[in-house]
Design a protein around this motif. Structure first.
Motif, PDB file in Angstrom:
ATOM      1  N   LEU A  93       0.814  -1.208   0.000  1.00  0.00           N
ATOM      2  CA  LEU A  93       0.000   0.000   0.000  1.00  0.00           C
ATOM      3  C   LEU A  93       0.852   1.265   0.000  1.00  0.00           C
ATOM      4  O   LEU A  93       0.472   2.276  -0.611  1.00  0.00           O
ATOM      5  CB  LEU A  93      -0.934  -0.002   1.211  1.00  0.00           C
ATOM      6  CG  LEU A  93      -2.017  -1.074   1.219  1.00  0.00           C
ATOM      7  CD1 LEU A  93      -2.828  -0.985   2.512  1.00  0.00           C
ATOM      8  CD2 LEU A  93      -2.936  -0.939   0.019  1.00  0.00           C
ATOM      9  N   ASP A  94       1.978   1.230   0.682  1.00  0.00           N
ATOM     10  CA  ASP A  94       2.854   2.396   0.701  1.00  0.00           C
ATOM     11  C   ASP A  94       3.324   2.747  -0.711  1.00  0.00           C
ATOM     12  O   ASP A  94       3.346   3.924  -1.109  1.00  0.00           O
ATOM     13  CB  ASP A  94       4.069   2.141   1.600  1.00  0.00           C
ATOM     14  CG  ASP A  94       3.717   2.164   3.074  1.00  0.00           C
ATOM     15  OD1 ASP A  94       2.842   2.973   3.456  1.00  0.00           O
ATOM     16  OD2 ASP A  94       4.301   1.381   3.837  1.00  0.00           O
ATOM     17  N   ASN A 146       0.517   4.187  -2.780  1.00  0.00           N
ATOM     18  CA  ASN A 146       0.264   5.560  -2.368  1.00  0.00           C
ATOM     19  C   ASN A 146       1.321   6.519  -2.930  1.00  0.00           C
ATOM     20  O   ASN A 146       0.996   7.582  -3.469  1.00  0.00           O
ATOM     21  CB  ASN A 146       0.219   5.631  -0.844  1.00  0.00           C
ATOM     22  CG  ASN A 146      -0.048   7.020  -0.318  1.00  0.00           C
ATOM     23  OD1 ASN A 146       0.675   7.518   0.539  1.00  0.00           O
ATOM     24  ND2 ASN A 146      -1.094   7.678  -0.801  1.00  0.00           N
ATOM     25  N   ILE A 200      -3.973   5.784   2.232  1.00  0.00           N
ATOM     26  CA  ILE A 200      -4.087   4.399   2.704  1.00  0.00           C
ATOM     27  C   ILE A 200      -5.242   4.316   3.688  1.00  0.00           C
ATOM     28  O   ILE A 200      -5.366   5.168   4.581  1.00  0.00           O
ATOM     29  CB  ILE A 200      -2.774   3.957   3.369  1.00  0.00           C
ATOM     30  CG1 ILE A 200      -1.629   3.989   2.335  1.00  0.00           C
ATOM     31  CG2 ILE A 200      -2.906   2.565   3.979  1.00  0.00           C
ATOM     32  CD1 ILE A 200      -0.266   3.721   2.932  1.00  0.00           C
ATOM     33  N   GLU A 227      -0.777  -0.440   7.942  1.00  0.00           N
ATOM     34  CA  GLU A 227       0.151   0.645   7.638  1.00  0.00           C
ATOM     35  C   GLU A 227      -0.284   1.975   8.254  1.00  0.00           C
ATOM     36  O   GLU A 227       0.528   2.885   8.419  1.00  0.00           O
ATOM     37  CB  GLU A 227       0.295   0.796   6.120  1.00  0.00           C
ATOM     38  CG  GLU A 227       1.012  -0.345   5.440  1.00  0.00           C
ATOM     39  CD  GLU A 227       0.120  -1.543   5.130  1.00  0.00           C
ATOM     40  OE1 GLU A 227       0.574  -2.429   4.395  1.00  0.00           O
ATOM     41  OE2 GLU A 227      -1.033  -1.606   5.634  1.00  0.00           O
ATOM     42  N   LYS A 228      -1.560   2.098   8.565  1.00  0.00           N
ATOM     43  CA  LYS A 228      -2.095   3.299   9.196  1.00  0.00           C
ATOM     44  C   LYS A 228      -2.483   3.050  10.657  1.00  0.00           C
ATOM     45  O   LYS A 228      -3.220   3.836  11.260  1.00  0.00           O
ATOM     46  CB  LYS A 228      -3.325   3.796   8.425  1.00  0.00           C
ATOM     47  CG  LYS A 228      -2.995   4.531   7.143  1.00  0.00           C
ATOM     48  CD  LYS A 228      -2.415   5.907   7.439  1.00  0.00           C
ATOM     49  CE  LYS A 228      -2.282   6.740   6.174  1.00  0.00           C
ATOM     50  NZ  LYS A 228      -1.781   8.100   6.459  1.00  0.00           N
TER      51      LYS A 228
END
Length: 233
Positions: free
Chosen positions: A68-69, A72, A80, A86-87
Motif C-alpha cells: 500500500l505504501d 500511495n 491508505i 500501515e495506518k
C-alpha cells in the motif's frame, strides 16, 4: 457435528452487519473497491502486481500482501485506508488468485494475534511437559480441542469475523494451532443451498461470501454432508 446442519447464523450477502455479537465490525466495501481498482491499474500499467515478496512456504491466506505504501507514493491511491496496518489499523490487504484473477481481500490481524497467543501457550506447555500437549478431545480425525486450563488460554476468546460468534481453536498432533471455521462454513453453505464444489476446499465458500480470508485455518472437505478440517500429514 450433525447439529451443524441446523445452524442458521444471520449473515448478510457481504457478511457485514452494522453490529456483531462479541466484536465491532468495519465495513471494508469502499476500501476493498478502491484498492482493487488501484491493483488493476497498476497491473495493467506496470505488468506486475503490487505485492510484497513472501516466502514460498507462507500460507495462502497470508502470502500476497499488497504494498500500500508503494501504491500511495506512486499515486494509485490517494491515501491508505485507516483500517490498514500501515495506518495503525487491524488488517492487511492481500491478493488472492494472483495468476488468474487478482482479487483484493482482507486479513484480520486480531485473529492472527489470538492464534499466536494460544500457540505461544501451547508451545510453553509442550516444552515444560517433555513434548506433551494440552489435549482436550479429538473432535476431527487428527485434530483436537485445547484444554484451556492446562494451556493457560481460558481468557483468550476469538469472535468470528464472519458471524461475530465465538469460535474455537483446534490443534494438530504436533501442537500447531488453528482457527476452526466450521460454523461459518456451514452457515454459508446452508445459505447457498450447498457447497460451491463438493470436492473442493470449502474455504472457497468463505472467500466468495466475504472480504475476509479464513486466516490461520486448515483445508475443509465436504464429508458425510458436513465440512471437516483436514489435519496435516
Amino acid at each position: 457435528m450433525s447439529a451443524l446442519l441446523f445452524l442458521t447464523f444471520s449473515l448478510s450477502g457481504c457478511l457485514y452487519p452494522n453490529k456483531e455479537e462479541g466484536r465491532s465490525t468495519v465495513n471494508y466495501r469502499e476500501s476493498v473497491k478502491r484498492i482493487q481498482s488501484a491493483v488493476d491499474d497498476y497491473k495493467q500499467e506496470e505488468g506486475v502486481l503490487p505485492i510484497i515478496n513472501a516466502e514460498i512456504t507462507t500460507p495462502r491466506y497470508e502470502k500476497f500482501r499488497i504494498d500500500l505504501d508503494m501504491l500511495n507514493k506512486k499515486g494509485y491511491v490517494d491515501d491508505i485506508p485507516a483500517t490498514a496496518f500501515e495506518k495503525g489499523g487491524s488488517a492487511y490487504f492481500l491478493i488472492l488468485n494472483e495468476e488468474s484473477n487478482p482479487t483484493v481481500k482482507v486479513m484480520d490481524l486480531e485473529t492472527v494475534q489470538k492464534v499466536n497467543d494460544v500457540q505461544l501457550q501451547v508451545t510453553r506447555f509442550k516444552s515444560a511437559h517433555g513434548g506433551g500437549l494440552p489435549v482436550g478431545e479429538e473432535i476431527y480425525p487428527g485434530l483436537y480441542s485445547i484444554d484451556s486450563k492446562k494451556a493457560g488460554t481460558a481468557t483468550i476468546k476469538l469472535s468470528s469475523v464472519y458471524s461475530g460468534q465465538e469460535i474455537p481453536f483446534i490443534m494438530d498432533k504436533n501442537g500447531n494451532v488453528y482457527v476452526d471455521y466450521v460454523f461459518d462454513i456451514m452457515t454459508v453453505i446452508n445459505k447457498n443451498g450447498g457447497p460451491q464444489k463438493q470436492t473442493a476446499d470449502l474455504r472457497l465458500d468463505l472467500e466468495l461470501a466475504s472480504y475476509y480470508v479464513p486466516v490461520k485455518s486448515l483445508p475443509y472437505l465436504w464429508i458425510n454432508e458436513q465440512p471437516v478440517p483436514q489435519a496435516p500429514n
